[in-house]
Design an enzyme around this catalytic site. Sequence first.
Site, PDB file in Angstrom:
ATOM      1  N   HIS A 124      -7.733   9.364  -2.153  1.00 30.49           N
ATOM      2  CA  HIS A 124      -7.109   9.319  -0.823  1.00 30.49           C
ATOM      3  C   HIS A 124      -8.015   9.914   0.272  1.00 30.49           C
ATOM      4  O   HIS A 124      -8.173   9.328   1.346  1.00 30.49           O
ATOM      5  CB  HIS A 124      -5.774  10.070  -0.874  1.00 30.49           C
ATOM      6  CG  HIS A 124      -4.797   9.642   0.162  1.00 30.49           C
ATOM      7  ND1 HIS A 124      -3.441   9.638  -0.041  1.00 30.49           N
ATOM      8  CD2 HIS A 124      -4.966   9.206   1.438  1.00 30.49           C
ATOM      9  CE1 HIS A 124      -2.824   9.225   1.051  1.00 30.49           C
ATOM     10  NE2 HIS A 124      -3.730   8.953   1.966  1.00 30.49           N
TER      11      HIS A 124
ATOM     12  N   TYR B   3       3.017   9.825  -0.088  1.00 36.85           N
ATOM     13  CA  TYR B   3       4.128   9.266   0.681  1.00 36.85           C
ATOM     14  C   TYR B   3       5.491   9.540   0.037  1.00 36.85           C
ATOM     15  O   TYR B   3       6.525   9.260   0.648  1.00 36.85           O
ATOM     16  CB  TYR B   3       3.966   7.747   0.893  1.00 36.85           C
ATOM     17  CG  TYR B   3       2.632   7.303   1.473  1.00 36.85           C
ATOM     18  CD1 TYR B   3       1.745   8.209   2.053  1.00 36.85           C
ATOM     19  CD2 TYR B   3       2.251   5.962   1.451  1.00 36.85           C
ATOM     20  CE1 TYR B   3       0.520   7.795   2.567  1.00 36.85           C
ATOM     21  CE2 TYR B   3       1.038   5.541   1.965  1.00 36.85           C
ATOM     22  CZ  TYR B   3       0.175   6.463   2.509  1.00 36.85           C
ATOM     23  OH  TYR B   3      -1.033   6.039   3.014  1.00 36.85           O
TER      24      TYR B   3
ATOM     25  N   ASP C 100       0.841  -1.206   0.000  1.00 32.54           N
ATOM     26  CA  ASP C 100       0.000   0.000   0.000  1.00 32.54           C
ATOM     27  C   ASP C 100       0.873   1.252   0.000  1.00 32.54           C
ATOM     28  O   ASP C 100       1.610   1.500   0.945  1.00 32.54           O
ATOM     29  CB  ASP C 100      -0.882  -0.013   1.258  1.00 32.54           C
ATOM     30  CG  ASP C 100      -1.819   1.184   1.301  1.00 32.54           C
ATOM     31  OD1 ASP C 100      -2.888   1.099   0.669  1.00 32.54           O
ATOM     32  OD2 ASP C 100      -1.477   2.196   1.945  1.00 32.54           O
TER      33      ASP C 100
ATOM     34  N   LYS D 106      -2.634   5.962  -4.423  1.00 30.21           N
ATOM     35  CA  LYS D 106      -3.768   6.853  -4.121  1.00 30.21           C
ATOM     36  C   LYS D 106      -3.601   8.233  -4.751  1.00 30.21           C
ATOM     37  O   LYS D 106      -2.481   8.728  -4.884  1.00 30.21           O
ATOM     38  CB  LYS D 106      -3.916   7.018  -2.597  1.00 30.21           C
ATOM     39  CG  LYS D 106      -3.860   5.704  -1.831  1.00 30.21           C
ATOM     40  CD  LYS D 106      -4.145   5.870  -0.347  1.00 30.21           C
ATOM     41  CE  LYS D 106      -3.832   4.593   0.411  1.00 30.21           C
ATOM     42  NZ  LYS D 106      -2.421   4.466   0.844  1.00 30.21           N
TER      43      LYS D 106
HETATM   44  N1  LIG Z   1      -5.558   6.162   3.501  1.00 28.80           N
HETATM   45  C1  LIG Z   1      -5.042   6.944   4.420  1.00 28.80           C
HETATM   46  O1  LIG Z   1      -5.421   8.121   4.590  1.00 28.80           O
HETATM   47  C2  LIG Z   1      -3.949   6.415   5.293  1.00 28.80           C
HETATM   48  C3  LIG Z   1      -3.547   7.147   6.420  1.00 28.80           C
HETATM   49  C4  LIG Z   1      -2.538   6.612   7.219  1.00 28.80           C
HETATM   50  C5  LIG Z   1      -1.966   5.394   6.896  1.00 28.80           C
HETATM   51  N2  LIG Z   1      -2.357   4.720   5.766  1.00 28.80           N
HETATM   52  C6  LIG Z   1      -1.748   3.428   5.378  1.00 28.80           C
HETATM   53  O2  LIG Z   1      -1.857   2.548   6.479  1.00 28.80           O
HETATM   54  C7  LIG Z   1      -0.563   2.048   6.812  1.00 28.80           C
HETATM   55  C8  LIG Z   1      -0.469   1.674   8.265  1.00 28.80           C
HETATM   56  O3  LIG Z   1      -0.750   2.768   9.092  1.00 28.80           O
HETATM   57  P1  LIG Z   1       0.361   3.491  10.004  1.00 28.80           P
HETATM   58  O4  LIG Z   1       1.682   3.301   9.379  1.00 28.80           O
HETATM   59  O5  LIG Z   1      -0.095   4.886  10.235  1.00 28.80           O
HETATM   60  O6  LIG Z   1       0.232   2.772  11.409  1.00 28.80           O
HETATM   61  P2  LIG Z   1       0.220   1.259  11.977  1.00 28.80           P
HETATM   62  O7  LIG Z   1       0.468   0.279  10.906  1.00 28.80           O
HETATM   63  O8  LIG Z   1      -0.997   1.153  12.805  1.00 28.80           O
HETATM   64  O9  LIG Z   1       1.431   1.308  12.989  1.00 28.80           O
HETATM   65  C9  LIG Z   1       2.753   1.410  12.573  1.00 28.80           C
HETATM   66  C10 LIG Z   1       3.613   1.511  13.834  1.00 28.80           C
HETATM   67  O10 LIG Z   1       3.510   0.287  14.574  1.00 28.80           O
HETATM   68  C11 LIG Z   1       4.801  -0.301  14.720  1.00 28.80           C
HETATM   69  N3  LIG Z   1       4.629  -1.751  14.580  1.00 28.80           N
HETATM   70  C12 LIG Z   1       4.358  -2.447  13.443  1.00 28.80           C
HETATM   71  N4  LIG Z   1       4.210  -3.747  13.716  1.00 28.80           N
HETATM   72  C13 LIG Z   1       4.395  -3.884  15.048  1.00 28.80           C
HETATM   73  C14 LIG Z   1       4.373  -5.000  15.914  1.00 28.80           C
HETATM   74  N5  LIG Z   1       4.131  -6.223  15.474  1.00 28.80           N
HETATM   75  N6  LIG Z   1       4.621  -4.783  17.241  1.00 28.80           N
HETATM   76  C15 LIG Z   1       4.872  -3.539  17.699  1.00 28.80           C
HETATM   77  N7  LIG Z   1       4.904  -2.439  16.925  1.00 28.80           N
HETATM   78  C16 LIG Z   1       4.661  -2.621  15.599  1.00 28.80           C
HETATM   79  C17 LIG Z   1       5.656   0.315  13.637  1.00 28.80           C
HETATM   80  O11 LIG Z   1       7.009   0.379  14.044  1.00 28.80           O
HETATM   81  P3  LIG Z   1       8.188  -0.351  13.190  1.00 28.80           P
HETATM   82  O12 LIG Z   1       8.099   0.163  11.793  1.00 28.80           O
HETATM   83  O13 LIG Z   1       9.422   0.090  13.911  1.00 28.80           O
HETATM   84  O14 LIG Z   1       7.924  -1.821  13.307  1.00 28.80           O
HETATM   85  C18 LIG Z   1       5.058   1.720  13.511  1.00 28.80           C
HETATM   86  O15 LIG Z   1       5.588   2.572  14.515  1.00 28.80           O
HETATM   87  C19 LIG Z   1       0.359   3.192   6.371  1.00 28.80           C
HETATM   88  O16 LIG Z   1       1.703   2.811   6.314  1.00 28.80           O
HETATM   89  C20 LIG Z   1      -0.260   3.553   5.047  1.00 28.80           C
HETATM   90  O17 LIG Z   1       0.121   2.631   4.052  1.00 28.80           O
HETATM   91  C21 LIG Z   1      -3.358   5.212   4.972  1.00 28.80           C
END
Ligand SMILES: NC(=O)c1ccc[n+]([C@@H]2O[C@H](COP(=O)([O-])OP(=O)(O)OC[C@H]3O[C@@H](n4cnc5c(N)ncnc54)[C@H](OP(=O)(O)O)[C@@H]3O)[C@@H](O)[C@H]2O)c1
Length: 274
Positions: free
Chosen positions: A108, A50, A45, A75
């Site tokens: 998005h 980004y 994704d 997106k």
């Molecule tokens: N459509 C939208 O508007 C939108 C908005 C925000 C995000 N997104 C998408 O959603 C994805 C995920 O969301 P996000 O990156 O905001 O947050 P997330 O996936 O909820 O959390 C990521 C955080 O959790 C940590 N983490 C990952 N796996 C873990 C585990 N097993 N144990 C402990 N910590 C863990 C990561 O650290 P490490 O990397 O150090 O493991 C990072 O700090 C984004 O990357 C993006 O692709 C879309």
Amino acid sequence: METRKLNNGVEIPVVGLGTYKIGNTDKETYRAVRTALDAGYRHIDTATLYVNERPVGRAIRESGIAREEIFVTTKLWGSAILSNRIQEAFEGSLSNLGLDYVDLYLVHWPVKGKLAFTWQAMERIFDSGKTRSIGVSNHLVHHIDELLQEATIVPAVNQMELHPCLTQNDVVKYCSRKGIVPVAWSPLGRNNIALLEEETLVTIGKKHGKSPAQVILRWNVDKGIVVVPKSSDSQRQKENIEIFDFQLTTEEINQIDALNRDYRTGIHPDKISF
Ligand SMILES: NC(=O)c1ccc[n+]([C@@H]2O[C@H](COP(=O)([O-])OP(=O)(O)OC[C@H]3O[C@@H](n4cnc5c(N)ncnc54)[C@H](OP(=O)(O)O)[C@@H]3O)[C@@H](O)[C@H]2O)c1
């Protein structure tokens, strides 16, 4: 990797790799996507916002995995909608990725007053054959209702902030009724709410020999929700896909549902500006 069928028959792997801020440099981004693909991820994704489509695309192309085995999402950012450059933005993403097509192209965020206009442009992109499906992100019920008034294609997915502190039941139920697959962004709460230390999740995890992160991801998948957790770390990337060897009970699912407090880490979709 399990998949879910979208409303046009395309299969989406139920766990994807989120790539927002996955690397501080292109090299780090490339490395993280390669380790995820090596670990078994088949769904990546990304987004124009980004600014990482180039290293993400290069990692996909150089992975040695057949293109058709990897589900790629990118997106459309709101500024391209406001400047009426939707087609150009899509072509720019394909060019950055170095791919002939993507599997899913998403609006998005909703741009007020432009929902039907945006969706018609998305339908033209779909008709060009360069994306296998189109969908929306951060759309509430009223946004989808509005765009559907003039739509010929129902969005394949709605990607939204969704985790145990923000279950968005109204949007999820609405999407399920309309045949739109919900996709959870920040499924782990982005690590800025202490979700992974939540007692309920720790206790359930211990029972199954799983981490709180794995419990959250399984909870989503059990409810028919696709997840895109981000991790830059190869061990945590592996952990986040090792969720297919256990099952939560109905009682455990209900306990996790009860953690909801309508808490957003991101902006409210009616408040976004570009
Ligand atoms: N459509 C939208 O508007 C939108 C908005 C925000 C995000 N997104 C998408 O959603 C994805 C995920 O969301 P996000 O990156 O905001 O947050 P997330 O996936 O909820 O959390 C990521 C955080 O959790 C940590 N983490 C990952 N796996 C873990 C585990 N097993 N144990 C402990 N910590 C863990 C990561 O650290 P490490 O990397 O150090 O493991 C990072 O700090 C984004 O990357 C993006 O692709 C879309």
